[in-house]
Write an enzyme that holds these catalytic residues in place. Structure first.
Site, PDB file in Angstrom:
ATOM      1  N   ASP A 290       3.034  -4.982 -10.967  1.00 11.63           N
ATOM      2  CA  ASP A 290       4.154  -4.166 -11.451  1.00 11.63           C
ATOM      3  C   ASP A 290       4.856  -3.551 -10.233  1.00 11.63           C
ATOM      4  OD1 ASP A 290       2.475  -2.162 -10.588  1.00 11.63           O
ATOM      5  OD2 ASP A 290       2.685  -0.921 -12.371  1.00 11.63           O
TER       6      ASP A 290
ATOM      7  N   TYR B 178       2.827  -9.530 -16.823  1.00 14.47           N
ATOM      8  CA  TYR B 178       2.297  -8.201 -16.509  1.00 14.47           C
ATOM      9  C   TYR B 178       1.429  -7.658 -17.660  1.00 14.47           C
ATOM     10  CZ  TYR B 178       2.025  -3.208 -16.219  1.00 14.47           C
ATOM     11  OH  TYR B 178       1.531  -1.934 -16.233  1.00 14.47           O
TER      12      TYR B 178
ATOM     13  N   GLU C  42       0.800   0.221 -21.909  1.00 10.08           N
ATOM     14  CA  GLU C  42       1.435  -0.608 -20.876  1.00 10.08           C
ATOM     15  C   GLU C  42       2.918  -0.824 -21.166  1.00 10.08           C
ATOM     16  OE1 GLU C  42       0.304  -1.286 -18.061  1.00 10.08           O
ATOM     17  OE2 GLU C  42      -1.785  -0.757 -18.365  1.00 10.08           O
TER      18      GLU C  42
ATOM     19  N   CYS D 208       0.039   8.636   3.591  1.00  5.27           N
ATOM     20  CA  CYS D 208      -0.836   7.654   4.253  1.00  5.27           C
ATOM     21  C   CYS D 208      -2.126   8.298   4.767  1.00  5.27           C
ATOM     22  CB  CYS D 208      -0.100   6.985   5.405  1.00  5.27           C
ATOM     23  SG  CYS D 208       1.395   6.140   4.874  1.00  5.27           S
TER      24      CYS D 208
END
Ligand code: SF4
Length: 348
Positions: free
Chosen positions: A142, A124, A41, A203
């Protein structure tokens, strides 16, 4: 179809089903080891996956456990991190691993609130570790998640404004799957990375398109961002070769990247570098300009003017002549690497 209390359960189900089928096979996805999740991370903050992956594997080879990081020297850690940028991440990680050893009997804490007591661990990272490794109901926000949420809801406030921060964190919480928060967080980040990309989001294959307001207009409009203002700064650097060795300034907190080696440099763009060169040479020798190198750090566009000096000096205090082999084992900054690449025949 809008996202609301009635439609959220179906959204969660479809999101997780897509993730199960489409998630990338990444080394840190095969484990719930909090040390590896934590490392991945922080490496992925401000860094793309393709850049971070080889660093992750190399770092794990050199520092396979939290204890190995806690006991390492800062120089060794910087060496493993060099090129990734944002070096405060690894410095904080070093201190945080030492905190775990000292205050948590070498066990990474499980709770979001305890994780946040560690150096450099913010909302986060604490949400990612606590949800992915320990199943705590904490929503991750994030850059990828912000983009997906801004588009799902066509959110029109500037993404780093205070109201936007509240919107993203509350909306992420509302959407979070109550039983599988870790997978849900990773699924939303994965959609942002693979489908809902900043430019040309796909999309048509997005698993949550039916809930998305932006897909009916222009998704690229979202999130709303402040225009970044870049500042030009001028630096001056010297290449001083002695046989096969080059003069470098020793690690110092005031160096361009704190505690890393660097070429002798002058960072005050407003004044000429004579005083700096005088400190190195006592009196200024003939200096020849070689050209310039461009570099960016955060919002700074740096132009570094590069010079060479015809002189035979002994390395002054706080400087050392280093060979190629020596440079392989110490951390030195990317700007110096760019300068060598451009102006040294056989760059190190
Ligand atoms: Fe993003 Fe398009 Fe999916 Fe909406 S439908 S979340 S804009 S990829």
């Amino acid at each position: 179809m809008h996202l609301n209390a009635t439609t959220i359960p179906a959204f969660q189900k479809e999101l997780l089903a897509w993730y199960q089928k489409n998630k990338r096979d990444l080394p840190f996805r095969q484990t719930k080891d909090p040390y590896q999740i934590w490392l991945s991370e922080i490496m992925l903050q401000q860094t793309t996956m393709s850049t971070a992956l080889p660093y992750f594997s190399n770092f794990m080879k050199k520092f396979p456990t939290l204890k190995s990081v806690a006991m390492a020297s800062e120089q060794d850690l910087l060496c493993a991190w060099q090129g990734l940028g944002y070096y405060s991440r690894v410095r904080n990680f070093h201190k945080a691993c030492q905190q775990v050893l000292k205050n948590f009997k070498s066990q990474i804490p499980k709770k979001f609130a305890e994780l946040k007591t560690l150096k450099g661990v913010g909302d986060y990272t604490a949400a990612a570790i606590s949800s992915i490794c320990f199943g705590e109901k904490q929503a991750v926000v994030d850059g990828n998640v912000k983009r997906v949420l801004a588009r799902l809801f066509t959110y029109t406030q500037e993404q780093d404004s205070i109201p936007a921060k509240t919107f993203f964190s509350e909306t992420a919480k509302k959407l979070l799957h109550p039983k599988r928060p870790g997978d849900h967080n990773q699924a939303l980040m994965e959609i942002g990375a693979l489908i809902c990309r900043p430019k040309k989001p796909t999309c048509l294959i997005c698993p949550v398109q039916k809930y998305c307001l932006a897909s009916r207009e222009n998704p690229e409009k979202y999130p709303i961002k402040k225009k970044q203002v870049f500042k030009r700064v001028d630096y001056h650097s010297l290449l001083i070769q002695n046989g096969e060795k080059l003069l470098f300034k020793s690690p110092h907190p005031q160096n361009l990247i704190a505690n890393m080696w660097e070429l002798p440099s002058h960072y005050d763009g407003k004044t000429l570098p004579q005083q700096t060169w005088k400190k190195i040479f006592k009196k200024i020798p003939p200096i020849k300009k070689l050209g310039a190198v461009r570099h960016s750090i955060m919002n700074q566009k740096i132009i570094t003017h590069v010079y060479t000096v015809q002189t035979k000096i002994k390395a002054p205090k706080d400087f050392r002549f280093l060979s190629k082999q020596q440079l392989e084992n110490v951390p030195w900054n990317t700007l110096s690497k760019k300068i060598l690449k451009k102006f040294v025949k056989n760059p190190f």
